[in-house]
Design a protein around this motif. Structure first.
Motif, mmCIF file in Angstrom:
data_model
loop_
_atom_site.group_PDB
_atom_site.id
_atom_site.type_symbol
_atom_site.label_atom_id
_atom_site.label_comp_id
_atom_site.label_asym_id
_atom_site.label_seq_id
_atom_site.Cartn_x
_atom_site.Cartn_y
_atom_site.Cartn_z
ATOM 1 N N HIS A 1 0.806 -1.212 0.000
ATOM 2 C CA HIS A 1 0.000 0.000 0.000
ATOM 3 C C HIS A 1 0.850 1.279 0.000
ATOM 4 N N ILE A 2 2.088 1.179 0.463
ATOM 5 C CA ILE A 2 2.990 2.345 0.398
ATOM 6 C C ILE A 2 3.298 2.666 -1.069
ATOM 7 N N SER A 3 3.622 1.643 -1.848
ATOM 8 C CA SER A 3 3.884 1.867 -3.275
ATOM 9 C C SER A 3 2.630 2.325 -3.997
ATOM 10 N N ALA A 4 1.481 1.749 -3.623
ATOM 11 C CA ALA A 4 0.218 2.178 -4.226
ATOM 12 C C ALA A 4 -0.037 3.654 -3.933
ATOM 13 N N LEU A 5 0.262 4.069 -2.720
ATOM 14 C CA LEU A 5 0.085 5.478 -2.333
ATOM 15 C C LEU A 5 1.040 6.381 -3.106
ATOM 16 N N ALA A 6 2.288 5.947 -3.258
ATOM 17 C CA ALA A 6 3.282 6.753 -3.985
ATOM 18 C C ALA A 6 2.865 6.958 -5.437
ATOM 19 N N ASP A 7 2.395 5.887 -6.087
ATOM 20 C CA ASP A 7 1.942 6.010 -7.474
ATOM 21 C C ASP A 7 0.733 6.932 -7.575
ATOM 22 N N ALA A 8 -0.192 6.814 -6.632
ATOM 23 C CA ALA A 8 -1.389 7.662 -6.651
ATOM 24 C C ALA A 8 -1.017 9.133 -6.500
ATOM 25 N N ASP A 9 -0.028 9.417 -5.673
ATOM 26 C CA ASP A 9 0.422 10.808 -5.503
ATOM 27 C C ASP A 9 0.952 11.367 -6.819
ATOM 28 N N VAL A 10 1.702 10.563 -7.556
ATOM 29 C CA VAL A 10 2.231 11.024 -8.841
ATOM 30 C C VAL A 10 1.092 11.251 -9.835
ATOM 31 N N VAL A 11 0.109 10.363 -9.835
ATOM 32 C CA VAL A 11 -1.041 10.538 -10.720
ATOM 33 C C VAL A 11 -1.720 11.879 -10.463
ATOM 34 N N ILE A 12 -1.885 12.213 -9.194
ATOM 35 C CA ILE A 12 -2.514 13.491 -8.837
ATOM 36 C C ILE A 12 -1.662 14.661 -9.303
ATOM 37 N N GLN A 13 -0.357 14.540 -9.169
ATOM 38 C CA GLN A 13 0.537 15.630 -9.565
ATOM 39 C C GLN A 13 0.470 15.893 -11.061
ATOM 40 N N VAL A 14 0.427 14.841 -11.869
ATOM 41 C CA VAL A 14 0.482 15.038 -13.322
ATOM 42 C C VAL A 14 -0.890 15.243 -13.947
ATOM 43 N N LYS A 15 -1.964 14.849 -13.235
ATOM 44 C CA LYS A 15 -3.311 15.007 -13.791
ATOM 45 C C LYS A 15 -4.278 15.345 -12.649
ATOM 46 N N ARG A 16 -4.121 16.531 -12.130
ATOM 47 C CA ARG A 16 -4.823 16.923 -10.907
ATOM 48 C C ARG A 16 -6.337 16.853 -11.012
ATOM 49 N N PRO A 17 -6.980 17.260 -12.096
ATOM 50 C CA PRO A 17 -8.454 17.233 -12.113
ATOM 51 C C PRO A 17 -9.058 15.834 -12.260
ATOM 52 N N TRP A 18 -8.254 14.797 -12.427
ATOM 53 C CA TRP A 18 -8.749 13.444 -12.671
ATOM 54 C C TRP A 18 -9.037 12.756 -11.342
ATOM 55 N N SER A 19 -10.262 12.291 -11.147
ATOM 56 C CA SER A 19 -10.659 11.702 -9.869
ATOM 57 C C SER A 19 -9.942 10.387 -9.580
ATOM 58 N N LYS A 20 -9.467 9.700 -10.609
ATOM 59 C CA LYS A 20 -8.882 8.379 -10.404
ATOM 60 C C LYS A 20 -7.676 8.418 -9.473
ATOM 61 N N GLY A 21 -6.854 9.460 -9.573
ATOM 62 C CA GLY A 21 -5.705 9.559 -8.686
ATOM 63 C C GLY A 21 -6.122 9.653 -7.232
ATOM 64 N N TYR A 22 -7.148 10.424 -6.963
ATOM 65 C CA TYR A 22 -7.645 10.574 -5.591
ATOM 66 C C TYR A 22 -8.270 9.264 -5.106
ATOM 67 N N PHE A 23 -8.949 8.561 -6.018
ATOM 68 C CA PHE A 23 -9.535 7.271 -5.670
ATOM 69 C C PHE A 23 -8.448 6.281 -5.260
ATOM 70 N N ARG A 24 -7.385 6.204 -6.070
ATOM 71 C CA ARG A 24 -6.292 5.291 -5.742
ATOM 72 C C ARG A 24 -5.640 5.676 -4.407
ATOM 73 N N LYS A 25 -5.453 6.963 -4.195
ATOM 74 C CA LYS A 25 -4.814 7.408 -2.953
ATOM 75 C C LYS A 25 -5.706 7.107 -1.753
ATOM 76 N N ALA A 26 -7.003 7.357 -1.905
ATOM 77 C CA ALA A 26 -7.932 7.086 -0.802
ATOM 78 C C ALA A 26 -7.939 5.601 -0.452
ATOM 79 N N ARG A 27 -7.930 4.745 -1.463
ATOM 80 C CA ARG A 27 -7.910 3.301 -1.215
ATOM 81 C C ARG A 27 -6.670 2.902 -0.416
ATOM 82 N N ALA A 28 -5.520 3.453 -0.818
ATOM 83 C CA ALA A 28 -4.272 3.131 -0.121
ATOM 84 C C ALA A 28 -4.303 3.648 1.313
ATOM 85 N N LEU A 29 -4.824 4.851 1.506
ATOM 86 C CA LEU A 29 -4.885 5.422 2.857
ATOM 87 C C LEU A 29 -5.788 4.602 3.773
ATOM 88 N N VAL A 30 -6.897 4.108 3.240
ATOM 89 C CA VAL A 30 -7.778 3.255 4.037
ATOM 90 C C VAL A 30 -7.028 2.015 4.511
#
Length: 248
Positions: free
Chosen positions: A182-211
């Motif tokens: 889940h640490i790697s999943a969180l790291a990838d999700a953070d990068v997704v948010i950085q490169v495509k901020r308006p896309w909900s998928k990055g936040y979804f992936r990050k939220a899943r990892a945080l849970v």
């Protein structure tokens, strides 16, 4: 705690990447497979500002093969005394020196079709492994695809690389999460948010990892941020409802 996802990477949905570029015509050289976009006309007012601010500088050429710009007085690539920094220009020069088949940079907006095809092929192979449940192999394919996408040449559209990386790393984040990393999943999700901020998928992936890491409050914040960009996203609304249940 594990969660199911409404669609696996590679399935058709609203967040999918652009379709792959067409294959090059027979006989084309790979390094010259460049797709050209329409070049916008320069703004006369902006050109005038550039001309007004233009200041000639003293430089000399250095090795290898007089391809490196250096300050004339000290022979340095980056010289604080002269206030000159040729680092980026020299890095572009090195690209041409290392790739003699590229005789000149393509027009602005040029895209390497061969690189696009390689990225798409590796990502699609990763998606096949994902659907088969072979997530370690999927991660390997996604990693190779991400590395190739990240090495696009300086003159290629930056947005293309961001779009490729966002989709690839979102899929890789999902695979890491399923494998329990889940640490790697969180790291990838953070990068997704950085490169495509308006896309909900990055936040979804990050939220899943945080849970999975025990930070439900942090996950709620990410879902709420996603809904600011996509308020009608049913997937995010359903996930928000799950997170706000009292027995969660």
């Amino acid at each position: 705690m594990s969660h199911s996802h409404s669609h696996a990477p590679g399935q058709s949905h609203s967040h999918g990447p652009a379709p792959p570029q067409p294959a090059p015509a027979p006989g084309q050289q790979p390094q010259m497979q460049i797709q050209q976009q329409q070049i916008p006309q320069p703004d006369p007012a902006m050109l005038a500002v550039i001309e007004q601010d233009f200041k000639p500088v003293k430089l000399k050429l250095g090795e290898p093969k007089e391809s490196k710009a250096l300050c004339a007085d000290h022979g340095l690539e980056k010289c604080n005394d002269c206030g000159l920094d040729f680092t980026y220009m020299n890095s572009v020069s090195k690209i041409f020196l290392d790739n003699p088949a590229v005789v000149r940079p393509p027009p602005p907006g040029g895209i390497q079709l061969q690189r696009t095809q390689a990225v798409t092929k590796l990502k699609d192979e990763g998606n096949v492994f994902f659907k088969k449940g072979q997530h370690q192999k999927a991660i390997e394919m996604y990693t190779m695809a991400a590395n190739i996408a990240a090495e696009r040449l300086p003159w290629e559209p930056n947005q293309l690389m961001k779009e490729e990386l966002a989709n690839i790393l979102s899929n890789r984040s999902a695979s890491y999460g399923i494998l329990g990393d889940h640490i790697s999943a969180l790291a990838d999700a953070d990068v997704v948010i950085q490169v495509k901020r308006p896309w909900s998928k990055g936040y979804f992936r990050k939220a899943r990892a945080l849970v999975e890491l025990g930070d439900v409050e942090g996950a709620l914040e990410e879902v709420q941020m996603a809904l600011q960009y996509e308020p009608d996203n049913a997937e995010m609304q359903k996930f928000l409802g799950t997170l706000t249940k009292k027995d969660f």
